[in-house]
Design an enzyme around this catalytic site. Structure first.
Site, mmCIF file in Angstrom:
data_model
loop_
_atom_site.group_PDB
_atom_site.id
_atom_site.type_symbol
_atom_site.label_atom_id
_atom_site.label_comp_id
_atom_site.label_asym_id
_atom_site.label_seq_id
_atom_site.Cartn_x
_atom_site.Cartn_y
_atom_site.Cartn_z
ATOM 1 N N ASP A 35 -26.566 -58.835 45.056
ATOM 2 C CA ASP A 35 -25.777 -59.351 45.994
ATOM 3 C C ASP A 35 -24.468 -59.802 45.209
ATOM 4 O O ASP A 35 -23.761 -60.888 45.833
ATOM 5 C CB ASP A 35 -26.350 -60.593 46.505
ATOM 6 N N HIS A 239 -13.163 -51.194 19.484
ATOM 7 C CA HIS A 239 -13.399 -51.520 20.918
ATOM 8 C C HIS A 239 -14.129 -52.680 21.098
ATOM 9 O O HIS A 239 -14.997 -52.788 22.128
ATOM 10 C CB HIS A 239 -13.956 -50.334 21.789
ATOM 11 N N ASP A 256 -6.144 -57.743 21.435
ATOM 12 C CA ASP A 256 -5.615 -56.485 22.420
ATOM 13 C C ASP A 256 -6.019 -56.907 23.751
ATOM 14 O O ASP A 256 -6.914 -56.844 24.010
ATOM 15 C CB ASP A 256 -6.431 -55.167 21.839
ATOM 16 N N ASP A 267 -0.069 -53.531 28.058
ATOM 17 C CA ASP A 267 -1.317 -53.279 27.005
ATOM 18 C C ASP A 267 -0.740 -53.667 25.644
ATOM 19 O O ASP A 267 0.274 -53.007 25.091
ATOM 20 C CB ASP A 267 -1.492 -51.684 27.048
ATOM 21 N N HIS A 346 -7.190 -43.452 15.013
ATOM 22 C CA HIS A 346 -6.770 -43.225 16.652
ATOM 23 C C HIS A 346 -5.235 -42.763 16.583
ATOM 24 O O HIS A 346 -4.660 -42.965 15.714
ATOM 25 C CB HIS A 346 -7.130 -44.486 17.463
ATOM 26 N N HIS A 350 -0.420 -44.176 24.381
ATOM 27 C CA HIS A 350 -0.867 -43.204 25.545
ATOM 28 C C HIS A 350 0.066 -43.549 26.738
ATOM 29 O O HIS A 350 0.951 -44.705 26.450
ATOM 30 C CB HIS A 350 -2.145 -43.460 26.004
ATOM 31 N N HIS A 357 -4.621 -46.423 30.583
ATOM 32 C CA HIS A 357 -4.286 -45.003 29.995
ATOM 33 C C HIS A 357 -3.972 -44.395 31.147
ATOM 34 O O HIS A 357 -4.848 -43.833 31.943
ATOM 35 C CB HIS A 357 -5.647 -44.566 29.352
ATOM 36 N N GLU A 380 1.250 -48.101 19.076
ATOM 37 C CA GLU A 380 0.156 -48.939 18.603
ATOM 38 C C GLU A 380 -0.573 -48.252 17.352
ATOM 39 O O GLU A 380 -1.632 -48.389 17.515
ATOM 40 C CB GLU A 380 -0.944 -49.125 19.694
ATOM 41 N N TYR A 384 -7.321 -50.054 9.249
ATOM 42 C CA TYR A 384 -8.695 -50.748 9.594
ATOM 43 C C TYR A 384 -9.234 -50.463 8.095
ATOM 44 O O TYR A 384 -9.744 -49.400 7.981
ATOM 45 C CB TYR A 384 -9.382 -50.169 10.781
ATOM 46 N N ARG A 401 -3.450 -54.174 14.134
ATOM 47 C CA ARG A 401 -2.765 -53.337 14.865
ATOM 48 C C ARG A 401 -1.595 -54.006 15.597
ATOM 49 O O ARG A 401 -1.884 -55.144 15.823
ATOM 50 C CB ARG A 401 -3.815 -52.571 16.099
ATOM 51 N N GLU A 403 0.645 -53.254 19.053
ATOM 52 C CA GLU A 403 0.899 -52.557 20.067
ATOM 53 C C GLU A 403 2.405 -53.241 21.115
ATOM 54 O O GLU A 403 1.870 -54.162 21.665
ATOM 55 C CB GLU A 403 -0.403 -52.416 20.897
#
Ligand code: GLY
Ligand code: MN
Ligand code: MN
Length: 445
Positions: A35, A239, A256, A267, A346, A350, A357, A380, A384, A401, A403
């Site tokens: 629900d 992520h 991020d 972003d 990475h 993008h 993306h 970006e 790491y 990072r 970006e």
């Protein structure tokens, strides 16, 4: 609602389609648990062409059809349901507000759509993306085929709509750029707010709360994606969205996070010290990423290609890794062998737009795509550094990072997210500045 710009987009699409019919559904409502449903968000392709925000809707585009070229199927008015869920636009509203030439209850789609396909050469449809509708589309086609003996010609091809529509979405119109500027401005403000609020001992989710508060407060409907707020070793998890850990004195925190505004995403990533002061090693690593990011942004201009920012970032990051002693050997070799990927795994960006993306090919005929005014992309780069016996312990568990969101202009580029502090001096200064006393006491209460 002013639908002139939407009308132009539909005209553009239909000009390219020629003798075909396009079928474009919106997204489906997704159950979260019993629900309870995830907030509905329209399909980006559908929204780009219609701005229609309700679920259970389907657009059909029939170029050169004299009775009307833009047909919208949507939920019918239903006073009892509307009592629970709020007003529905209904077919009449779809015509009056959203500029549909014809509009019908969604329940009539099976009855009306086959006739629209008669004597048309192609169906434009994105097969495989909308469970349930794939089979229905084939069913509509088969129904037209069954009338062959009456002299009716059925479409001979089903053509993927994605390619032509996504090429259109790749170059942003002025009204889209305006929204993207606003989404980026709101998001940059939220990063500032998080920087000001940050204190050792807070939880990552408390910073997330600051971001979400600012997004909503400024009118954003949703975050553009699940915010990443990672402190310490979590800065190295690309992520990471758990956001539950305690932020420690002496650690960095990587955020991020960005807002969506009327469908358009920002972003933004910023990395800053939890206690407001970069340590020596953090500073050294940060300056490398910042130099790479600024140099990569410098390559964003018409005539350069999509991969130029990435190539530039990889070179500067690799040079930096060598100068910090994290990689050893000639820079050319480290790039050619991909050795830098241990610390930068990475790509540098993008496309950005209705989807974070966003759509659009990155290569054309096997070559990197040339950048053109009106394209929007992220830049970006990051580094790491995980723990490792062969790694200088001063840098362990440090992820950085940076970006930004970039619009390609006629003469170069515009940084849409420029209001988010980025240099070490700017970040430290913002973190020193006091929040209003009211907010401080509310937090401590
Ligand atoms: N936040 C998603 C990305 O940076 O690609
Ligand atoms: Mn991104
Ligand atoms: Mn991001």
């Amino acid at each position: 609602m002013d639908t002139k710009h939407l009308h132009k987009r539909r005209e553009e699409l239909m000009r390219i389609m020629g003798d075909g019919v396009a079928i474009v559904p919106t997204a489906q409502v997704c159950a979260r648990n019993r629900d309870v449903y995830f907030p509905f968000r329209a399909d980006s392709d559908f929204y780009y062409l219609t701005a229609f925000p309700e679920p259970e809707a389907l657009a059909v585009f029939v170029p050169e059809r004299t009775e009307g070229q833009f047909l919208l199927f949507c939920r019918d008015k239903d006073p009892e349901r509307e009592l629970w869920d709020g007003p529905r636009t209904g077919p009449e509203g779809a015509r009056a507000i959203y500029g549909a030439d014809e509009a019908y209850p969604i329940s009539m789609a099976d009855r009306i759509i086959p006739a629209l396909l008669e004597n048309r050469r192609k169906i434009f449809y994105s097969m495989g993306r909308h469970t349930g509708l794939d089979a229905r589309t084939i069913g509509w086609l088969n129904e037209v085929r069954s009338h062959a003996r009456a002299g009716v010609a059925a479409p001979a091809q089903i053509v993927d709509l994605d390619h032509i529509l996504h090429e259109l979405r790749l170059i942003k119109h002025p009204e889209e750029i305006k929204l993207m500027r606003q989404a980026a401005r709101i998001s940059a403000g939220a990063h500032r707010r998080a920087m000001r609020a940050c204190r050792p001992g807070m939880h990552e989710y408390e910073l997330e709360a600051e971001l979400l508060y600012e997004f909503k407060k400024q009118g954003s409907e949703f975050p553009a994606y699940s915010p990443i707020v990672g402190g310490g070793r979590n800065t190295c998890i690309l992520h990471y969205i758990e956001n539950r850990a305690v932020l420690k004195d002496g650690d960095l925190v990587l955020i991020d996070a960005a807002a969506e505004l009327d469908g358009y995403a920002a972003d933004i990533t910023r990395t800053f010290p939890v206690n407001g002061r970069f340590s020596g090693p953090q500073r050294e690593l940060y300056e490398v990423v910042l130099a790479a990011q600024c140099a990569a942004i410098d390559t964003v201009r018409p005539g350069n290609h999509w991969n130029d920012p990435h190539d530039r970032a990889v070179r500067i990051l690799t040079e930096g890794l060598v100068s910090l002693g994290l990689l050893k050997g000639p820079v050319e070799d480290l790039i050619a062998s991909g050795a830098y990927r241990r610390f930068y795994m990475h790509r540098t960006g993008h496309w950005l737009g209705l989807d974070v993306h966003d759509v659009g090919d990155y290569k054309v005929d096997g070559n990197w795509r040339m950048l053109e005014a009106g394209m929007t992309l992220t830049v970006e780069p990051g580094l790491y550094v995980h723990e490792g016996e062969d790694v200088d312990p001063r840098f362990w568990n440090t992820g950085i990072r940076i970006e930004d969101d970039i619009l390609v202009t006629q003469s170069g580029c515009e940084i849409l997210s420029a209001n988010a502090p980025k240099t070490i001096d700017d970040i430290e200064q913002v973190m020193r500045s006091h929040r209003p006393a009211r907010e401080c006491s509310a937090r401590r209460a």
